[in-house]
Design a protein around this motif. Structure first.
Motif, PDB file in Angstrom:
ATOM      1  N   ASP A   1      28.942  18.153  11.181  1.00 31.88           N
ATOM      2  CA  ASP A   1      29.124  19.010   9.999  1.00 31.88           C
ATOM      3  C   ASP A   1      28.926  20.471  10.389  1.00 31.88           C
ATOM      4  O   ASP A   1      28.204  20.767  11.332  1.00 31.88           O
TER       5      ASP A   1
ATOM      6  N   ASP B   1      27.449  22.793   8.600  1.00 33.93           N
ATOM      7  CA  ASP B   1      26.429  23.494   7.830  1.00 33.93           C
ATOM      8  C   ASP B   1      25.065  23.584   8.513  1.00 33.93           C
ATOM      9  O   ASP B   1      24.086  23.989   7.896  1.00 33.93           O
TER      10      ASP B   1
ATOM     11  N   GLN C   1      23.158  21.230   9.453  1.00 35.42           N
ATOM     12  CA  GLN C   1      22.201  20.163   9.134  1.00 35.42           C
ATOM     13  C   GLN C   1      22.001  19.228  10.326  1.00 35.42           C
ATOM     14  O   GLN C   1      20.919  18.699  10.535  1.00 35.42           O
TER      15      GLN C   1
ATOM     16  N   ARG D   1      17.396  16.011  11.140  1.00 37.36           N
ATOM     17  CA  ARG D   1      18.334  16.562  10.165  1.00 37.36           C
ATOM     18  C   ARG D   1      17.646  17.727   9.474  1.00 37.36           C
ATOM     19  O   ARG D   1      16.554  17.589   8.938  1.00 37.36           O
TER      20      ARG D   1
ATOM     21  N   ARG E   1      20.607  22.638   4.990  1.00 40.33           N
ATOM     22  CA  ARG E   1      21.800  23.458   5.081  1.00 40.33           C
ATOM     23  C   ARG E   1      21.401  24.905   5.347  1.00 40.33           C
ATOM     24  O   ARG E   1      20.483  25.396   4.694  1.00 40.33           O
TER      25      ARG E   1
END
Ligand code: UDP
Ligand code: MG
Length: 335
Positions: free
Chosen positions: A104, A106, A108, A206, A209
């Motif tokens: 991703d 973002d 994360q 994780r 964002r």
């Protein structure tokens, strides 16, 4: 493995103008670090897939591509959703690289886990799943709903890797096999384990964002869960059949019971129980119809065999010329 492998990092982006300027340099730095360590070749690329963003995402991607040759981008002709965007990127990269890592944009997913993934590939694994080591940064609700989702999926017979999202390394031969999976309703998390080959996991943390907000509110998450189940499992239809058998069995007992009551002389008014039973059966029938309808809808979409993604623009013009237009749509004809 003397020659370092070519890696393509596939990054789906939808309305990420706030995030991209911050996260793109992080990916580039990671790519360079791995190149310096001779883990990957300098021909490796960061491939952004603009998923029909309504903000300045595509302009940012185009600018990045001008700044550094390691950045390239493709744009879907409209928003098609995260899964289709990742697939478009994977298929675009397929004939140009030895491995892909989807991640991703973002921030994360921790980019540092990529190095470990590449090392596992060099050890001989074809699929490396990025698995979250903790979900401390998620809200209780997100954690609970996501974890219930994995349990539900595996209960429904969809093989998924627990706590793995779409952060994963795939080798070229996995990508070639993935191309043969022709379904339009795609759920990569459930499809990749079906391909097989040697696979392993790499744990990563994780994070939150770095900017912007999630495109997966509860409604979309439920939609994804439902799609995942109905695209990859027919267990719900079987459950309906079992439920039918169970309800029929119950009603036989009920009939016997009411006959006995009649002969014993306890003729109860019975209105309330009758009402409840009618409602219950009605509810079950409606749910069952809904579930069956969902499958029929899926069959309908699959028979159309529409292209799963349409690429409208590319940052690299020559990429298209020497790749005789490898879109998802053109190779459908041969099926
Ligand atoms: N994304 C996409 N198309 C969409 C929605 C999301 O390409 O229609 C991308 C988004 O830009 C991000 C990734 O998919 O890189 C994951 O989305 P998001 O962070 O919103 O989901 P979450 O991490 O909250 O599950
Ligand atoms: Mg996210």
């Amino acid at each position: 493995m003397s020659q370092p492998c070519i890696l393509y990092i596939i990054i789906p982006c939808y309305n990420e103008e706030l995030v991209l300027p911050m996260s793109a340099p992080v990916f580039l730095q990671k790519l360079q670090e791995m190149t310096e360590k001779h883990l990957i070749s300098d021909d490796s690329r960061i491939l952004f897939v603009n998923d029909g963003s309504k903000d300045r995402t595509w302009e940012i991607i185009s600018d990045l591509a001008k700044q550094d040759r390691h950045y390239i981008g493709i744009a879907q002709s409209r928003n098609r959703g995260h899964q289709n965007a990742v697939l478009a990127g994977l298929m675009e990269a397929k004939d140009r690289c030895d491995i892909t890592i989807s991640i991703d944009c973002d921030g994360q997913d921790d980019p540092n886990a990529m190095e470990e993934m590449v090392k596992r590939y060099i050890e001989g694994y074809d699929i490396v799943y990025g698995v979250r080591s903790n979900r401390d940064t998620d809200t209780f609700f997100k954690r609970f709903s996501a974890e219930s989702f994995y349990h539900l999926l595996s209960w429904m017979g969809v093989e998924v890797v627990f706590n793995h999202a779409d952060y994963r390394l795939l080798s070229n031969r996995v990508l070639n096999e993935l191309q043969g999976f022709r379904e339009v309703n795609i759920y990569l998390r459930g499809m990749i384990p079906l391909i097989g080959f040697r696979s392993t996991e790499v744990a990563y943390e994780r994070h939150e964002r770095i900017a912007g907000k999630s495109h997966y509110p509860l409604k979309k998450m439920l939609g994804l869960a439902f799609d995942g189940i109905t695209s990859l499992s027919i267990k719900p239809i079987r459950m309906i059949a079992s439920l039918g058998v169970f309800v029929s069995f119950l009603s036989i007992i009920l009939i016997i019971w009411s006959i006995v009551q009649f002969f014993v002389g306890n003729t109860v008014p019975g209105w309330a129980s009758l009402c409840a039973i009618v409602c219950m059966i009605g509810g079950i029938q409606l749910i069952s119809l809904g579930v069956i309808g969902e499958y029929i809808g899926k069959i309908y979409l699959e028979t159309k065999a529409r292209p799963r993604y349409i690429i409208s623009e590319r940052t690299e013009v020559q990429g298209r010329d020497n790749k005789d237009d490898k879109n998802g749509e053109d190779d459908r004809d041969e099926a």
